[in-house]
Structure formats: C-alpha cells, structure tokens
Design an enzyme around this catalytic site. Sequence first.
Site, mmCIF file in Angstrom:
data_model
loop_
_atom_site.group_PDB
_atom_site.id
_atom_site.type_symbol
_atom_site.label_atom_id
_atom_site.label_comp_id
_atom_site.label_asym_id
_atom_site.label_seq_id
_atom_site.Cartn_x
_atom_site.Cartn_y
_atom_site.Cartn_z
ATOM 1 N N CYS A 120 0.221 44.321 -19.407
ATOM 2 C CA CYS A 120 0.818 43.002 -19.678
ATOM 3 C C CYS A 120 1.232 42.884 -21.142
ATOM 4 O O CYS A 120 2.218 43.484 -21.556
ATOM 5 C CB CYS A 120 -0.143 41.890 -19.234
ATOM 6 S SG CYS A 120 0.676 40.278 -19.151
ATOM 7 N N HIS A 228 -1.403 43.315 -13.769
ATOM 8 C CA HIS A 228 -2.811 43.477 -14.146
ATOM 9 C C HIS A 228 -3.562 44.231 -13.053
ATOM 10 O O HIS A 228 -4.195 43.593 -12.196
ATOM 11 C CB HIS A 228 -3.468 42.107 -14.355
ATOM 12 C CG HIS A 228 -3.054 41.408 -15.599
ATOM 13 N ND1 HIS A 228 -3.714 41.551 -16.802
ATOM 14 C CD2 HIS A 228 -2.021 40.562 -15.834
ATOM 15 C CE1 HIS A 228 -3.126 40.821 -17.729
ATOM 16 N NE2 HIS A 228 -2.092 40.202 -17.167
ATOM 17 N N GLU A 230 -6.323 45.575 -13.305
ATOM 18 C CA GLU A 230 -7.760 45.305 -13.444
ATOM 19 C C GLU A 230 -8.185 43.999 -12.779
ATOM 20 O O GLU A 230 -9.375 43.780 -12.568
ATOM 21 C CB GLU A 230 -8.159 45.307 -14.934
ATOM 22 C CG GLU A 230 -7.855 44.043 -15.710
ATOM 23 C CD GLU A 230 -6.400 43.884 -16.147
ATOM 24 O OE1 GLU A 230 -5.531 44.633 -15.660
ATOM 25 O OE2 GLU A 230 -6.130 42.991 -16.978
#
Length: 257
Positions: A120, A228, A230
């Site tokens: 990001c 993202h 994660e």
Amino acid sequence: MSHPLRIGISACILHPDPDRALFNGRQLQFLERSMADWVMRQGALAYLIPIPAADGPISADDLIIPLDGVILHGGADVSPGLYGEEPMQPEWGGDPLRDAYELGLVRACLARDLPVLGICRGAQLLNVALGGSLYQDITTQHPGALRHRDPSTYQRNHHEVVFPEGSSLSALYQTQRGRINSVHHQAVKTLGAGLVVEATSAHDGVIEAIRLPAASARDPFALGVQWHPEFQTDDEVALLSPTPLFDAFARACHARR
Ligand code: MN
C-alpha cells in the site's frame, strides 16, 4: 545450518499527542500485528526496523545488515512535497519523518540488492523513491474512479485487478485477473524510473502494483502492491491468495542470502 528468513518491517509512527494519556504522549514506532503475524505464519522471522536515532551513528544501511528482506508497511500518506507538489488539502500533507526514514530504507535496500516488498503506502513510497508521482486523492484527481477506500468496510472493500500480459504477477498467479482488497486514497500517477506496471484496477485503470524488473541476477527484487495481503483471512476465498506473493519475495530473499 539454515535458519528462517529474517524479514525487517518498516515502522509506523504514532506522533506525540498531549491528549493521549498512554505512554505519556510520547512518540511511538510500531507494527500492526497483522503484518508481523503474516510474515511469521510463512515461517519467517519478523522484526521492526526502528527509525535511526537523529543524533546517533546508526544509519538505514546499518539497520538492514542482518536482514534477508524488507517489507514496507502501509499507513500514512506520502508527502506530496517529495514529488514536487503542495498538499491539495492540509490533511494530505503526509508524515515527513516517516517519509525520510523509509526513503533511506528503500535506497539502502536497492543499493545492497536486498529484496523489498512494498504494501500500500510501501508501493507508493517505492514509486516516489524512484522519481514517480502520486494522486494525492484518487476521488479528487481521477473522476469516475471506484471507491478505493471505504472507511465503513475497510479491508472488506474489494475490487478486480488485471495483470498485464507478460507481468510477473500473471506468471505467479497463472491468471490475468484477480480480486484484491482496497484501502487507499492515494495511488501511483506517473511511474518512477525503471518501474513497470504489474496490476491495474479492472474498473478504472488505477495502478495497483509496480515492480522494478531485474536486468541481471544481481538486481534487487522490488515489488509494490496497493492491496493488503496481511489483512486477508482464510475465509476470503474470492481474493487472490497472499501466499504466492510472499513465496516470490521469500525466494528472492533466499537467493540474496
Ligand atoms: Mn484499489
């Protein structure tokens, strides 16, 4: 003897706030737990890379010495001043301290062939580090664009991306389309030197991934994704798996080691 990869993660900054009772309003540097967990679930060691002390002898070059790769964490806006613009709104001015710290990290990694994965803000930072520019705000500067950030749904805001033919992501995922999460209001406007587009939003063409192609086996792995990985949970099966992305990064880290 082989040991797990040592992955450094750039720090987010919580600036002093006199109204914050916790830690007496002092400045904090921190990771989101989701990021450290993602790295460790892949079997790698996760370390926060602190901001070098302003009056100390330790530099970004020193901090990356023990590491096999670096992940640039998401977070604050990148300051428009870094690509020659004034902030269009006061709240889009970014965080100059974090910019300077992470620019130092990116430059140290590229100079030492250390693999970098930008998430990001990290993708945007990689672009700006190589001389590219950003949309300060997609909604303002890219009329007709999707809502790439929705505060009410946050990482559950999803959209389709297209991988250009011949891109490394199309090879990695064996497809030219996929679905990703989207939590950003800035995006790459003009590409930094040497970068190629790895993914665009299927709906509005907004750049969603960039890469610095390797001209030789000694060149660093440098990839930035606007989404993202994660944040993804196992039940989000409609989204591209984050695992091939980490595996490609890990392969580069092992090769560099
Ligand atoms: Mn997006």
